[in-house]
Write a protein that holds these residues in place. Structure first.
Motif, mmCIF file in Angstrom:
data_model
loop_
_atom_site.group_PDB
_atom_site.id
_atom_site.type_symbol
_atom_site.label_atom_id
_atom_site.label_comp_id
_atom_site.label_asym_id
_atom_site.label_seq_id
_atom_site.Cartn_x
_atom_site.Cartn_y
_atom_site.Cartn_z
ATOM 1 N N ASP A 1 0.822 -1.208 0.000
ATOM 2 C CA ASP A 1 0.000 0.000 0.000
ATOM 3 C C ASP A 1 0.857 1.260 0.000
ATOM 4 O O ASP A 1 0.469 2.285 -0.570
ATOM 5 C CB ASP A 1 -0.938 0.006 1.218
ATOM 6 C CG ASP A 1 -2.148 -0.900 1.023
ATOM 7 O OD1 ASP A 1 -2.368 -1.348 -0.119
ATOM 8 O OD2 ASP A 1 -2.861 -1.168 2.006
ATOM 9 N N VAL A 2 2.031 1.194 0.656
ATOM 10 C CA VAL A 2 2.953 2.328 0.599
ATOM 11 C C VAL A 2 3.386 2.557 -0.852
ATOM 12 O O VAL A 2 3.384 3.701 -1.340
ATOM 13 C CB VAL A 2 4.182 2.096 1.499
ATOM 14 C CG1 VAL A 2 5.198 3.217 1.307
ATOM 15 C CG2 VAL A 2 3.773 2.003 2.963
ATOM 16 N N TRP A 3 3.753 1.478 -1.527
ATOM 17 C CA TRP A 3 4.158 1.608 -2.926
ATOM 18 C C TRP A 3 3.026 2.186 -3.770
ATOM 19 O O TRP A 3 3.236 3.085 -4.592
ATOM 20 C CB TRP A 3 4.588 0.257 -3.493
ATOM 21 C CG TRP A 3 4.802 0.287 -4.984
ATOM 22 C CD1 TRP A 3 3.979 -0.226 -5.954
ATOM 23 C CD2 TRP A 3 5.892 0.898 -5.685
ATOM 24 N NE1 TRP A 3 4.491 0.018 -7.200
ATOM 25 C CE2 TRP A 3 5.665 0.699 -7.070
ATOM 26 C CE3 TRP A 3 7.029 1.580 -5.286
ATOM 27 C CZ2 TRP A 3 6.534 1.166 -8.036
ATOM 28 C CZ3 TRP A 3 7.915 2.049 -6.250
ATOM 29 C CH2 TRP A 3 7.667 1.840 -7.614
ATOM 30 N N ASN A 4 1.804 1.726 -3.574
ATOM 31 C CA ASN A 4 0.671 2.240 -4.342
ATOM 32 C C ASN A 4 0.489 3.743 -4.130
ATOM 33 O O ASN A 4 0.042 4.451 -5.036
ATOM 34 C CB ASN A 4 -0.610 1.505 -3.952
ATOM 35 C CG ASN A 4 -0.610 0.055 -4.406
ATOM 36 O OD1 ASN A 4 0.115 -0.312 -5.333
ATOM 37 N ND2 ASN A 4 -1.415 -0.776 -3.768
ATOM 38 N N ALA A 5 0.848 4.221 -2.937
ATOM 39 C CA ALA A 5 0.680 5.638 -2.621
ATOM 40 C C ALA A 5 1.761 6.515 -3.243
ATOM 41 O O ALA A 5 1.525 7.708 -3.486
ATOM 42 C CB ALA A 5 0.665 5.839 -1.110
ATOM 43 N N VAL A 6 2.942 5.948 -3.504
ATOM 44 C CA VAL A 6 4.061 6.773 -3.990
ATOM 45 C C VAL A 6 4.548 6.391 -5.382
ATOM 46 O O VAL A 6 5.407 7.081 -5.941
ATOM 47 C CB VAL A 6 5.258 6.719 -3.002
ATOM 48 C CG1 VAL A 6 4.841 7.201 -1.624
ATOM 49 C CG2 VAL A 6 5.860 5.305 -2.926
ATOM 50 N N ALA A 7 4.017 5.328 -5.949
ATOM 51 C CA ALA A 7 4.550 4.807 -7.217
ATOM 52 C C ALA A 7 4.521 5.836 -8.337
ATOM 53 O O ALA A 7 5.400 5.838 -9.215
ATOM 54 C CB ALA A 7 3.771 3.559 -7.638
ATOM 55 N N HIS A 8 3.529 6.732 -8.332
ATOM 56 C CA HIS A 8 3.412 7.711 -9.420
ATOM 57 C C HIS A 8 4.586 8.683 -9.463
ATOM 58 O O HIS A 8 4.806 9.352 -10.477
ATOM 59 C CB HIS A 8 2.104 8.505 -9.268
ATOM 60 C CG HIS A 8 2.058 9.379 -8.054
ATOM 61 N ND1 HIS A 8 1.798 8.876 -6.786
ATOM 62 C CD2 HIS A 8 2.234 10.722 -7.911
ATOM 63 C CE1 HIS A 8 1.811 9.874 -5.915
ATOM 64 N NE2 HIS A 8 2.069 10.994 -6.567
#
Length: 225
Positions: free
Chosen positions: A55-62
């Motif tokens: 979920d951390v990755w999903n929040a910052v991946a962009h």
């Protein structure tokens, strides 16, 4: 004085509850992102306390270039964490409380949003593995906290009904997971920023400020009396 929980098992969160790992997680998070050319200094790392890595990755991946995959980023996070595991310390009294409950006949498990390699580093610091009947990591479930699966799986492995177990958590996502799974909840106010949020107190049946308070909040299993 509040009545203690009559339970047969204690299920512990790990990061921020048994081990003082949040400072290391925060350093690793920012350093790993910087190595990939991404500056996330505008983000308060506290927003990711208790949040699992996917979920951390999903929040910052962009913010990352397309050449950086989730798998590569996660591998770098874990490798840097393990490399600096010598900086980890146990929360005050953690080992003593866990061993005391074990000696009294209480079943215990850990349910954490961290990956297996991180959990292994934490357990080496804590030296509590002999007192645990089960550990549930992010690698063991389809959905991490706030989904109920980590706590539900821990109760299954311990052989206890969720209503006969209590979860000890320092994060809102962890408390959400434990309540959704049907456990009683104790909120450990180790992170003042998180503990100040109204949701923390809504989700926690009890709030503690020291781990040794756990001993007065649980009754020992009938088999141990």
């Amino acid at each position: 004085m509040a009545q203690p929980f009559s339970v047969d098992a204690v299920v512990w969160d790990m990061d921020g509850t048994l081990v003082d790992s949040e400072p290391l997680h925060e350093r690793v998070f920012y350093a790993t992102c910087r190595r990939h050319g991404v500056d996330l200094s505008d983000l308060d790392a506290g927003v990711f306390v208790g949040v699992h890595q996917y979920d951390v990755w999903n929040a910052v991946a962009h913010r990352f270039p397309p050449t950086v995959s989730r798998e590569a980023w996660l591998a770098d996070l874990d490798a840097e964490y393990v490399a600096d595991q010598g900086s980890l310390t146990a929360m005050p009294d953690a080992q003593r409380i866990v061993s005391t409950l074990h000696a009294a006949g209480m079943k215990q498990a850990c349910a954490t949003n961290s990956a297996g390699v991180v959990v292994a580093a934490n357990l080496m610091t804590l030296d509590i593995l002999p007192f645990l009947q089960a550990t549930v990591t992010l690698d063991d479930v389809k959905e991490g906290k706030p989904a109920p699966e980590p706590y539900a799986r821990a109760c299954t492995l311990l052989g206890v009904a969720p209503e006969r177990a209590v979860a000890i958590e320092d994060s809102i996502t962890g408390l959400m997971a434990a309540r959704a799974a049907g456990l009683h909840t104790i909120g450990f106010a180790s992170n003042h920023h998180i503990a100040a949020k109204p949701e923390f107190h809504v989700l926690a049946d009890r709030v503690i400020h020291r781990l040794d308070e756990v001993l007065s909040l649980v009754t020992m299993p009938a088999a141990a009396r």
